[in-house]
Design a protein around this motif. Structure first.
Motif, PDB file in Angstrom:
ATOM      1  N   LYS A   2       0.830  -1.204   0.000  1.00 30.29           N
ATOM      2  CA  LYS A   2       0.000   0.000   0.000  1.00 30.29           C
ATOM      3  C   LYS A   2       0.865   1.255   0.000  1.00 30.29           C
ATOM      4  O   LYS A   2       0.650   2.194  -0.766  1.00 30.29           O
ATOM      5  N   GLY A   3       1.881   1.261   0.866  1.00 24.31           N
ATOM      6  CA  GLY A   3       2.783   2.410   0.928  1.00 24.31           C
ATOM      7  C   GLY A   3       3.555   2.590  -0.366  1.00 24.31           C
ATOM      8  O   GLY A   3       3.747   3.718  -0.840  1.00 24.31           O
ATOM      9  N   PHE A   4       3.983   1.479  -0.953  1.00 28.71           N
ATOM     10  CA  PHE A   4       4.727   1.559  -2.208  1.00 28.71           C
ATOM     11  C   PHE A   4       3.855   2.127  -3.312  1.00 28.71           C
ATOM     12  O   PHE A   4       4.295   2.977  -4.101  1.00 28.71           O
ATOM     13  N   ILE A   5       2.608   1.665  -3.399  1.00 32.87           N
ATOM     14  CA  ILE A   5       1.695   2.154  -4.441  1.00 32.87           C
ATOM     15  C   ILE A   5       1.467   3.652  -4.299  1.00 32.87           C
ATOM     16  O   ILE A   5       1.466   4.399  -5.277  1.00 32.87           O
ATOM     17  N   GLN A   6       1.295   4.110  -3.080  1.00 38.20           N
ATOM     18  CA  GLN A   6       0.996   5.518  -2.854  1.00 38.20           C
ATOM     19  C   GLN A   6       2.197   6.421  -3.102  1.00 38.20           C
ATOM     20  O   GLN A   6       2.046   7.576  -3.479  1.00 38.20           O
ATOM     21  N   GLU A   7       3.401   5.908  -2.857  1.00 34.19           N
ATOM     22  CA  GLU A   7       4.596   6.733  -2.957  1.00 34.19           C
ATOM     23  C   GLU A   7       5.316   6.613  -4.295  1.00 34.19           C
ATOM     24  O   GLU A   7       6.200   7.401  -4.604  1.00 34.19           O
ATOM     25  N   SER A   8       4.958   5.616  -5.104  1.00 32.53           N
ATOM     26  CA  SER A   8       5.676   5.378  -6.351  1.00 32.53           C
ATOM     27  C   SER A   8       5.316   6.414  -7.407  1.00 32.53           C
ATOM     28  O   SER A   8       4.210   6.965  -7.416  1.00 32.53           O
ATOM     29  N   SER A   9       6.257   6.656  -8.292  1.00 37.99           N
ATOM     30  CA  SER A   9       6.043   7.581  -9.401  1.00 37.99           C
ATOM     31  C   SER A   9       6.895   7.109 -10.570  1.00 37.99           C
ATOM     32  O   SER A   9       8.020   6.640 -10.387  1.00 37.99           O
ATOM     33  N   GLY A  10       6.365   7.216 -11.760  1.00 37.85           N
ATOM     34  CA  GLY A  10       7.093   6.763 -12.925  1.00 37.85           C
ATOM     35  C   GLY A  10       6.777   5.310 -13.241  1.00 37.85           C
ATOM     36  O   GLY A  10       6.013   4.652 -12.539  1.00 37.85           O
ATOM     37  N   VAL A  11       7.379   4.815 -14.311  1.00 35.25           N
ATOM     38  CA  VAL A  11       7.144   3.444 -14.756  1.00 35.25           C
ATOM     39  C   VAL A  11       7.972   2.479 -13.916  1.00 35.25           C
ATOM     40  O   VAL A  11       9.199   2.541 -13.906  1.00 35.25           O
TER      41      VAL A  11
ATOM     42  N   LEU B  11       7.790  -1.353 -13.739  1.00 31.55           N
ATOM     43  CA  LEU B  11       7.141  -2.547 -14.256  1.00 31.55           C
ATOM     44  C   LEU B  11       7.286  -3.764 -13.344  1.00 31.55           C
ATOM     45  O   LEU B  11       6.291  -4.394 -12.978  1.00 31.55           O
ATOM     46  N   MET B  12       8.509  -4.122 -12.982  1.00 27.42           N
ATOM     47  CA  MET B  12       8.716  -5.359 -12.230  1.00 27.42           C
ATOM     48  C   MET B  12       8.060  -5.349 -10.848  1.00 27.42           C
ATOM     49  O   MET B  12       7.452  -6.353 -10.452  1.00 27.42           O
ATOM     50  N   PRO B  13       8.146  -4.239 -10.086  1.00 31.63           N
ATOM     51  CA  PRO B  13       7.446  -4.226  -8.790  1.00 31.63           C
ATOM     52  C   PRO B  13       5.946  -4.439  -8.928  1.00 31.63           C
ATOM     53  O   PRO B  13       5.336  -5.150  -8.127  1.00 31.63           O
ATOM     54  N   PHE B  14       5.339  -3.852  -9.968  1.00 31.10           N
ATOM     55  CA  PHE B  14       3.898  -4.015 -10.146  1.00 31.10           C
ATOM     56  C   PHE B  14       3.550  -5.407 -10.659  1.00 31.10           C
ATOM     57  O   PHE B  14       2.493  -5.951 -10.327  1.00 31.10           O
ATOM     58  N   VAL B  15       4.416  -5.996 -11.474  1.00 36.87           N
ATOM     59  CA  VAL B  15       4.209  -7.385 -11.885  1.00 36.87           C
ATOM     60  C   VAL B  15       4.232  -8.291 -10.657  1.00 36.87           C
ATOM     61  O   VAL B  15       3.385  -9.184 -10.499  1.00 36.87           O
ATOM     62  N   TYR B  16       5.199  -8.059  -9.771  1.00 36.09           N
ATOM     63  CA  TYR B  16       5.313  -8.865  -8.547  1.00 36.09           C
ATOM     64  C   TYR B  16       4.073  -8.724  -7.679  1.00 36.09           C
ATOM     65  O   TYR B  16       3.522  -9.724  -7.192  1.00 36.09           O
TER      66      TYR B  16
ATOM     67  N   ILE C 280      -2.623   6.804  -6.600  1.00 39.01           N
ATOM     68  CA  ILE C 280      -1.555   6.362  -7.484  1.00 39.01           C
ATOM     69  C   ILE C 280      -1.137   7.527  -8.386  1.00 39.01           C
ATOM     70  O   ILE C 280      -1.975   8.223  -8.936  1.00 39.01           O
ATOM     71  N   SER C 281       0.164   7.700  -8.519  1.00 45.76           N
ATOM     72  CA  SER C 281       0.667   8.786  -9.355  1.00 45.76           C
ATOM     73  C   SER C 281       0.240   8.593 -10.805  1.00 45.76           C
ATOM     74  O   SER C 281       0.316   7.479 -11.341  1.00 45.76           O
ATOM     75  N   PRO C 282      -0.224   9.644 -11.457  1.00 53.16           N
ATOM     76  CA  PRO C 282      -0.590   9.525 -12.876  1.00 53.16           C
ATOM     77  C   PRO C 282       0.622   9.298 -13.773  1.00 53.16           C
ATOM     78  O   PRO C 282       0.478   8.883 -14.921  1.00 53.16           O
ATOM     79  N   ASP C 283       1.811   9.564 -13.250  1.00 59.00           N
ATOM     80  CA  ASP C 283       3.039   9.355 -14.013  1.00 59.00           C
ATOM     81  C   ASP C 283       3.322   7.854 -14.136  1.00 59.00           C
ATOM     82  O   ASP C 283       3.654   7.193 -13.156  1.00 59.00           O
ATOM     83  N   GLY C 284       3.163   7.328 -15.318  1.00 58.75           N
ATOM     84  CA  GLY C 284       3.389   5.901 -15.537  1.00 58.75           C
ATOM     85  C   GLY C 284       2.212   5.037 -15.150  1.00 58.75           C
ATOM     86  O   GLY C 284       2.360   3.816 -15.041  1.00 58.75           O
TER      87      GLY C 284
END
Length: 241
Positions: A43-52, A54-59, A171-175
């Motif tokens: 949850k924290g990663f999703i909220q704080e992430s920005s940009g593309v 790919l691998m973390p979101f695939v996981y 979620i950041s709109p970037d990526g």
């Protein structure tokens, strides 16, 4: 698809009672998984992430599917009487197609539906598939619903389950699009891994004499779990009002 005739209560054999009880207790003890919960770290990663990314979101997508008991229960019911790989591939593809469409469409279109309602419907899909396997619709109504259409429709509803949950996070709109696609790819990878395990276990079970003796009871157990999922979510809906 093959189905079993409905039987009386005497078909509930003792060897399945303890596993069923253990499974029910497992579901009760894991409310986050039942409600499409996202772990605090993710949850924290999703909220704080920005940009593309790919691998973390695939996981995260793969982990969601592998730990999504409601999805796996439905898939278990879908493949219960499927013996040919092309049939398994057809139904799993229909489910994946529906799941992918609403996951992406729900988030990108910002369609908001109560997660309790969606997850209760997902629980109902498990009940529906168990009844279908038991031959209930033919016995009660003299009609067999199109199992391919039902699989696609319930796939659409399952996809809304996670889409609704994801919308709760900023979620950041970037990526965003790339990350959602990566997440969905992860969901399908997790589905294939889980399905492969289920098929291997089912293959061994089908070779034993106990399969046809306990197939009825297994579907009753699956139906009971579906009712439990529905009850859990409907209770949450009432309490949250």
């Amino acid at each position: 698809m093959q189905s079993l005739p409905l039987r009386g209560h005497g078909a509930l054999r003792r060897p399945f009672l303890l596993p069923l009880l253990a499974f029910v207790l497992l579901l009760i003890g894991m409310p986050e998984a039942l409600a499409h919960g996202v772990p605090e770290g993710d949850k924290g990663f999703i909220q704080e992430s920005s940009g593309v990314l790919l691998m973390p979101f695939v996981y995260m997508g793969a982990k969601h599917m592998i730990t999504g008991y409601d999805h796996l229960l439905f898939l278990f019911g879908v493949i219960f009487f499927l013996y040919r790989l092309k049939d398994v591939g057809l139904y799993v593809t229909l489910f994946a197609l529906g799941h992918s469409i609403t996951l992406l469409f729900g988030v990108l279109s910002n369609i908001s539906i109560s997660p309790y309602v969606i997850d209760a419907i997902i629980g109902f899909s498990v009940v529906y598939k168990a009844l279908d396997n038991l031959g209930a619709f033919q016995r009660w109504f003299g009609y067999q619903p199109d199992t391919r259409a039902a699989t696609l429709i319930f796939g659409l509803l399952h996809g809304f389950g996670l889409a609704t949950k994801i919308q709760e996070f900023e979620i950041s709109p970037d990526g965003l699009i790339a990350n959602l696609i990566a997440f969905n790819v992860g969901v399908e990878i997790g589905q294939l891994l889980a399905l492969g395990t289920i098929l291997i276990l089912m293959g061994y079970w089908r070779r034993t004499a106990s399969f046809w003796r306990h197939a009825y009871t297994a579907n009753v157990a699956m139906m009971s779990a579906g009712f439990l999922l529905m009850g859990y979510q409907l209770t949450g809906l009432i309490v949250s009002q």
